[in-house]
Design an enzyme around this catalytic site. Structure first.
Site, PDB file in Angstrom:
ATOM      1  N   LYS A  42     149.158 -32.560 -97.707  1.00  0.00           N
ATOM      2  CA  LYS A  42     150.273 -33.495 -97.958  1.00  0.00           C
ATOM      3  C   LYS A  42     149.939 -34.388 -99.160  1.00  0.00           C
ATOM      4  CE  LYS A  42     148.385 -36.623 -94.454  1.00  0.00           C
ATOM      5  NZ  LYS A  42     148.427 -36.987 -93.040  1.00  0.00           N
TER       6      LYS A  42
ATOM      7  N   TYR B  22     147.261 -58.908-121.380  1.00  0.00           N
ATOM      8  CA  TYR B  22     148.341 -59.775-120.888  1.00  0.00           C
ATOM      9  C   TYR B  22     147.771 -61.052-120.286  1.00  0.00           C
ATOM     10  CZ  TYR B  22     151.906 -56.124-121.349  1.00  0.00           C
ATOM     11  OH  TYR B  22     152.782 -55.188-121.818  1.00  0.00           O
TER      12      TYR B  22
HETATM   13  C1  LIG Z   1     147.253 -36.749 -92.432  1.00  0.00           C
HETATM   14  C2  LIG Z   1     147.170 -36.188 -91.079  1.00  0.00           C
HETATM   15  C3  LIG Z   1     146.061 -35.403 -90.716  1.00  0.00           C
HETATM   16  C4  LIG Z   1     144.855 -35.223 -91.600  1.00  0.00           C
HETATM   17  O1  LIG Z   1     144.064 -36.376 -91.508  1.00  0.00           O
HETATM   18  P1  LIG Z   1     142.660 -36.469 -92.264  1.00  0.00           P
HETATM   19  O2  LIG Z   1     142.118 -37.767 -91.808  1.00  0.00           O
HETATM   20  O3  LIG Z   1     142.948 -36.471 -93.710  1.00  0.00           O
HETATM   21  O4  LIG Z   1     141.869 -35.289 -91.844  1.00  0.00           O
HETATM   22  C5  LIG Z   1     146.086 -34.799 -89.473  1.00  0.00           C
HETATM   23  N1  LIG Z   1     147.126 -34.977 -88.631  1.00  0.00           N
HETATM   24  C6  LIG Z   1     148.183 -35.747 -88.936  1.00  0.00           C
HETATM   25  C7  LIG Z   1     149.288 -35.910 -87.949  1.00  0.00           C
HETATM   26  C8  LIG Z   1     148.232 -36.389 -90.162  1.00  0.00           C
HETATM   27  O5  LIG Z   1     149.278 -37.164 -90.461  1.00  0.00           O
END
Ligand SMILES: *Cc1c(COP(=O)(O)O)cnc(C)c1O
Length: 372
Positions: free
Chosen positions: A40, A266
């Site tokens: 993701k 800035y």
């Molecule tokens: C992002 C996510 C993961 C992965 O988590 P990590 O800590 O990056 O391994 C697993 N399950 C869900 C539901 C998530 O949202």
């Protein structure tokens, strides 16, 4: 946004390190479990497509957070299962069905909306879903076995494939175990009382896999650890070896000497206390190099050089120990001589977590892939 390729700022992604991080994780858990790679948010800033293609043969599936991320993977040749971890809008379910993307059912209310939107053009038998259980994370998910069973019952009537059920822990990266154990017990109890067990029951992210490996079930949703980062930051020790994956580098575009009393940036915040050599680096907050990076440092010629003045949108200024030439290499994350800057060092400076540092690296930064 198109990456800025005519600029020396680039993230270098070591694909072999991602693969070895998965292999080391598998050796550590030493258990036959499917690994679904979490890609993701553009693969935590590493580039979802390249990461997915690189690990495709090492994993059984993928997790993304929304439908567009799933579409991106499908349109780049990823054919393995993809689970969308968040709830999507009911009217978009037909897109997921067409792409054979597995959906998360966050509640009975959502599922009823999907069913109410059905028409005969939608081939519901191709919909696969995993029920999300809110065992204590408090974002999405069913909260009772009755709610879960009502979803399964409705799915059965419509010929929809109940493929999995899962939950997500809020404190798997912490030393205290109480909340984790409560969540696990609630999830286990719901699973035990389901009308039937689906193909996949799963609950572990990286942290749960690393520090609670006894709790890994049919799928390990592996994100963070695959990118060579410790999910707890510095709180808990890693239990096996991970290799950092991402380096961030740039080059000097400008070098000058300023006199005592001259200012930089800035707000004229930096006032030279003496004659000072200032270098300019083409990275700024629009790249995810946030304004709180002032006061931190980069590496030049194996030495730490302080970031001075405010971070602009596209540039920042550093204090140099020598008049280096234009094009001199700058390390923002990674090794330079005997010195090293880690993602965790930056997270500590900013008072945030390593996840945020890599996810914020914007699309404007060119990604270069090595060791494919
Ligand atoms: C992002 C996510 C993961 C992965 O988590 P990590 O800590 O990056 O391994 C697993 N399950 C869900 C539901 C998530 O949202």
């Amino acid at each position: 946004m198109k990456p800025s390729t005519h600029r020396p700022t680039q993230a270098i992604i070591n694909l072999a390190a991602i693969r070895s991080n998965i292999e080391n994780f598998k050796a550590y858990i030493n258990k036959k479990t499917e690994i679904w790679a979490v890609v993701k948010a553009n693969g935590y800033g590493h580039g979802a497509i390249r990461v997915a293609q690189c690990v495709n043969d090492l994993v059984e599936g993928f997790c993304v957070s929304n439908l567009d991320e799933a579409i991106e993977l499908r349109s780049h040749g990823i054919v393995k299962p993809i689970l969308v971890l968040s709830g999507i809008m009911p009217e978009d379910v037909k897109i997921a069905i067409n792409l054979r993307v597995t959906l998360t059912v966050p509640s009975l209310a959502w599922f009823k909306l999907v069913v109410a939107n059905l028409d005969e053009t939608i081939a519901m038998q191709h919909l696969k879903f995993h029920i999300k259980v809110d065992s204590g994370m408090g974002r999405i998910g069913v909260t009772s076995v009755d709610e879960a069973n009502a979803i399964i019952d409705l799915a059965d009537k419509l010929g929809i494939d109940f493929d999995g059920i899962f939950t997500h822990f809020a404190t798997a990266d912490e030393l205290a175990k109480e909340k984790f154990d409560q969540q696990k017990m609630m999830f286990d109890n719901i699973v035990a009382d389901l009308l039937r067990r689906p193909k996949y029951v799963h609950s572990s992210n990286s942290a749960a896999g690393i520090w609670h490996k006894e709790s890994i079930q049919d799928i390990e949703r592996l994100g963070e650890a695959m990118y060579g980062l410790n999910p707890s930051g510095h709180t808990l020790e890693m239990t096996y070896n991970i290799t950092p994956v991402l380096e961030l580098k740039s080059e000097l575009t400008h070098v000058k000497v300023i006199q005592k009393g001259q200012t930089v940036g800035y707000g004229a915040d930096f006032v030279a206390p003496k004659e000072t050599i200032i270098g300019t680096v083409p990275i700024g907050y629009a790249d995810g190099w946030t304004r709180d990076m002032t006061g931190f440092y980069v590496l030049v010629n194996g030495k730490k050089c302080l970031i001075v003045g405010r971070i602009s949108m596209d540039q920042m200024t550093i204090e140099l120990d020598e008049r280096y030439p234009i094009g001199k290499k700058i390390t923002l994350i990674g090794q330079n001589g005997d010195e090293k800057i880690t993602v965790d060092d930056i997270a500590a400076h900013r008072g945030t977590i390593n996840y945020e540092v890599v996810c914020l690296l914007s699309d404007r930064i060119k990604r270069k892939y090595i060791n494919d």
